[in-house]
Design a protein around this motif. Structure first.
Motif, PDB file in Angstrom:
ATOM      1  N   GLU A  91      10.245  12.451   1.945  1.00 45.15           N
ATOM      2  CA  GLU A  91      10.895  11.225   1.478  1.00 45.15           C
ATOM      3  C   GLU A  91      10.653  10.054   2.419  1.00 45.15           C
ATOM      4  N   TRP A  92      10.639  10.308   3.730  1.00 49.13           N
ATOM      5  CA  TRP A  92      10.387   9.217   4.669  1.00 49.13           C
ATOM      6  C   TRP A  92       9.004   8.620   4.429  1.00 49.13           C
ATOM      7  N   ALA A  93       8.044   9.490   4.073  1.00 47.75           N
ATOM      8  CA  ALA A  93       6.684   9.018   3.831  1.00 47.75           C
ATOM      9  C   ALA A  93       6.607   8.207   2.540  1.00 47.75           C
ATOM     10  N   VAL A  94       7.380   8.618   1.525  1.00 47.60           N
ATOM     11  CA  VAL A  94       7.405   7.857   0.272  1.00 47.60           C
ATOM     12  C   VAL A  94       7.947   6.454   0.532  1.00 47.60           C
ATOM     13  N   HIS A  95       9.018   6.372   1.329  1.00 48.45           N
ATOM     14  CA  HIS A  95       9.566   5.060   1.696  1.00 48.45           C
ATOM     15  C   HIS A  95       8.495   4.198   2.358  1.00 48.45           C
ATOM     16  N   GLN A  96       7.739   4.802   3.265  1.00 49.29           N
ATOM     17  CA  GLN A  96       6.725   4.039   3.991  1.00 49.29           C
ATOM     18  C   GLN A  96       5.582   3.628   3.070  1.00 49.29           C
ATOM     19  N   VAL A  97       5.183   4.511   2.180  1.00 51.18           N
ATOM     20  CA  VAL A  97       4.110   4.185   1.234  1.00 51.18           C
ATOM     21  C   VAL A  97       4.522   3.015   0.343  1.00 51.18           C
ATOM     22  N   ILE A  98       5.743   3.051  -0.178  1.00 52.41           N
ATOM     23  CA  ILE A  98       6.221   1.956  -1.024  1.00 52.41           C
ATOM     24  C   ILE A  98       6.295   0.666  -0.210  1.00 52.41           C
ATOM     25  N   ARG A  99       6.719   0.789   1.046  1.00 54.71           N
ATOM     26  CA  ARG A  99       6.780  -0.392   1.913  1.00 54.71           C
ATOM     27  C   ARG A  99       5.385  -0.989   2.110  1.00 54.71           C
ATOM     28  N   ILE A 100       4.387  -0.133   2.253  1.00 50.67           N
ATOM     29  CA  ILE A 100       3.012  -0.613   2.424  1.00 50.67           C
ATOM     30  C   ILE A 100       2.525  -1.286   1.145  1.00 50.67           C
ATOM     31  N   PHE A 101       2.815  -0.687  -0.010  1.00 50.67           N
ATOM     32  CA  PHE A 101       2.415  -1.308  -1.273  1.00 50.67           C
ATOM     33  C   PHE A 101       3.045  -2.696  -1.413  1.00 50.67           C
ATOM     34  N   ARG A 102       4.315  -2.825  -1.038  1.00 49.11           N
ATOM     35  CA  ARG A 102       4.983  -4.126  -1.115  1.00 49.11           C
ATOM     36  C   ARG A 102       4.335  -5.115  -0.149  1.00 49.11           C
ATOM     37  N   LEU A 103       3.981  -4.626   1.024  1.00 45.75           N
ATOM     38  CA  LEU A 103       3.329  -5.477   2.016  1.00 45.75           C
ATOM     39  C   LEU A 103       1.990  -5.987   1.493  1.00 45.75           C
ATOM     40  N   THR A 104       1.255  -5.131   0.788  1.00 39.45           N
ATOM     41  CA  THR A 104      -0.053  -5.554   0.277  1.00 39.45           C
ATOM     42  C   THR A 104       0.081  -6.706  -0.715  1.00 39.45           C
ATOM     43  N   GLU A 105       1.178  -6.745  -1.460  1.00 41.01           N
ATOM     44  CA  GLU A 105       1.380  -7.850  -2.398  1.00 41.01           C
ATOM     45  C   GLU A 105       1.569  -9.165  -1.648  1.00 41.01           C
ATOM     46  N   LYS A 106       2.326  -9.116  -0.548  1.00 40.96           N
ATOM     47  CA  LYS A 106       2.524 -10.322   0.257  1.00 40.96           C
ATOM     48  C   LYS A 106       1.199 -10.785   0.859  1.00 40.96           C
ATOM     49  N   ILE A 107       0.411  -9.822   1.324  1.00 44.04           N
ATOM     50  CA  ILE A 107      -0.875 -10.168   1.936  1.00 44.04           C
ATOM     51  C   ILE A 107      -1.792 -10.814   0.910  1.00 44.04           C
ATOM     52  N   ARG A 108      -1.864 -10.218  -0.269  1.00 44.07           N
ATOM     53  CA  ARG A 108      -2.753 -10.751  -1.309  1.00 44.07           C
ATOM     54  C   ARG A 108      -2.379 -12.191  -1.653  1.00 44.07           C
ATOM     55  N   ALA A 109      -1.076 -12.468  -1.717  1.00 39.28           N
ATOM     56  CA  ALA A 109      -0.626 -13.825  -2.020  1.00 39.28           C
ATOM     57  C   ALA A 109      -0.954 -14.793  -0.893  1.00 39.28           C
ATOM     58  N   SER A 110      -0.935 -14.295   0.347  1.00 41.06           N
ATOM     59  CA  SER A 110      -1.166 -15.158   1.504  1.00 41.06           C
ATOM     60  C   SER A 110      -2.637 -15.513   1.697  1.00 41.06           C
ATOM     61  N   MET A 111      -3.527 -14.620   1.283  1.00 42.87           N
ATOM     62  CA  MET A 111      -4.940 -14.824   1.621  1.00 42.87           C
ATOM     63  C   MET A 111      -5.815 -15.070   0.401  1.00 42.87           C
ATOM     64  N   ILE A 112      -5.221 -15.570  -0.666  1.00 35.93           N
ATOM     65  CA  ILE A 112      -5.963 -15.735  -1.904  1.00 35.93           C
ATOM     66  C   ILE A 112      -7.181 -16.634  -1.725  1.00 35.93           C
ATOM     67  N   MET A 113      -7.149 -17.552  -0.747  1.00 32.18           N
ATOM     68  CA  MET A 113      -8.287 -18.453  -0.554  1.00 32.18           C
ATOM     69  C   MET A 113      -9.037 -18.186   0.748  1.00 32.18           C
ATOM     70  N   LEU A 114      -8.782 -17.074   1.380  1.00 30.26           N
ATOM     71  CA  LEU A 114      -9.402 -16.783   2.667  1.00 30.26           C
ATOM     72  C   LEU A 114     -10.439 -15.678   2.486  1.00 30.26           C
ATOM     73  N   ASN A 115     -11.679 -16.074   2.349  1.00 32.43           N
ATOM     74  CA  ASN A 115     -12.740 -15.140   1.974  1.00 32.43           C
ATOM     75  C   ASN A 115     -12.842 -13.916   2.872  1.00 32.43           C
ATOM     76  N   ASP A 116     -13.013 -14.150   4.177  1.00 33.30           N
ATOM     77  CA  ASP A 116     -13.261 -13.043   5.095  1.00 33.30           C
ATOM     78  C   ASP A 116     -12.088 -12.070   5.120  1.00 33.30           C
ATOM     79  N   LEU A 117     -10.878 -12.611   5.226  1.00 33.45           N
ATOM     80  CA  LEU A 117      -9.704 -11.750   5.266  1.00 33.45           C
ATOM     81  C   LEU A 117      -9.518 -11.021   3.941  1.00 33.45           C
ATOM     82  N   MET A 118      -9.814 -11.699   2.846  1.00 34.99           N
ATOM     83  CA  MET A 118      -9.647 -11.079   1.532  1.00 34.99           C
ATOM     84  C   MET A 118     -10.596  -9.903   1.373  1.00 34.99           C
ATOM     85  N   ASP A 119     -11.812 -10.042   1.869  1.00 44.65           N
ATOM     86  CA  ASP A 119     -12.776  -8.944   1.796  1.00 44.65           C
ATOM     87  C   ASP A 119     -12.278  -7.739   2.594  1.00 44.65           C
TER      88      ASP A 119
END
Length: 251
Positions: A91-119
């Motif tokens: 269960e602790w790992a599931v919490h962390q996996v979901i946390r990572i998925f949520r983090l990826t959404e924030k990252i995608r929104a932050s770097m939508i115009m940043l080519n190198d980081l987006m790659d």
């Protein structure tokens, strides 16, 4: 159990003759009473309930229910949590996996115009998602924990870099990520000058027309509201492109 679940008959009272429906009814019959209650209230969709009854034992169903209620899990993460519980992930790992998925959404929104980081983000995210769904992670907790910690740290570092890049961009060109940007633009002081089209779309200053066109098309697909993008940013970049095509500097 109630006689109906959101308008459907109780599966335990049905005689099934269509072989295609037998697994569906069997899965619904295998649901715990708690999940049947959630289904009857409409708190969980019928397709998701079928998957829960199909993939999880009663013990794991109860564990998933407690996790779902405790984490206040949105629907879009439910299939991931179910997949993790079906694979007996701690269960602790599931919490962390979901946390990572949520983090990826924030990252995608932050770097939508940043080519190198987006790659770099796309490469890391594709590996993360592939390994999660294909069950390529070690089942041993002593190996899983440092792996998830390292993966989350990589995403956190990308998030930090994207945030720094965005702040730097906004200091030079203003924050175009919200409606407030339009209001502040009207009341701002002297202009810093037109923003080059290449800068707006995150391309190199010396990019060729072909490279600009390719980058513009890629960016517009990501920004399109139908694909989860920002309607304002979509219009903003389109206006910059129109200005560029008409020989203006940009914005």
């Amino acid at each position: 159990m109630d006689d109906t679940i959101k308008g459907y008959p109780d599966p335990e009272m049905i005689t099934v003759t269509d072989e295609r429906l037998i697994p569906v009814v069997a899965a619904l019959t295998n649901l715990t009473e708690s999940w049947k209650t959630q289904l009857s209230k409409g708190a969980v969709s019928l397709p998701m309930a079928v998957q829960i009854g199909k993939k999880l034992s009663h013990e794991r169903q109860q564990a998933l229910l407690e996790f779902w209620e405790d984490a206040r899990l949105p629907d879009k993460y439910m299939s991931r949590a179910l997949h993790a519980f079906a694979g007996n992930m701690p269960e602790w790992a599931v919490h962390q996996v979901i946390r990572i998925f949520r983090l990826t959404e924030k990252i995608r929104a932050s770097m939508i115009m940043l080519n190198d980081l987006m790659d770099r983000f796309d490469e890391l995210y594709e590996r993360f998602e592939h390994e999660f769904w294909e069950g390529e992670w070690s089942g041993a907790e002593e190996e899983l924990e440092p792996y998830l910690d390292r993966l989350e740290a990589e995403f956190q570092e990308l998030h930090r870099q994207a945030s720094d890049e965005k702040k730097s961009y906004n200091r030079h060109y203003g924050d175009s990520s919200s409606d407030s940007a339009r209001d502040s633009a009207r009341t701002a002081g002297p202009s810093r000058g037109p923003v080059p089209f290449s800068t707006v779309i995150g391309a190199a200053d010396d990019a060729s027309p072909k490279e600009l066109k390719q980058r513009y098309r890629t960016l517009m697909k990501k920004l399109h509201p139908d694909h989860g993008g920002s309607a304002y940013l979509f219009d903003w970049v389109k206006q910059a492109h129109d200005n560029y095509m008409h020989g203006k500097s940009s914005l």
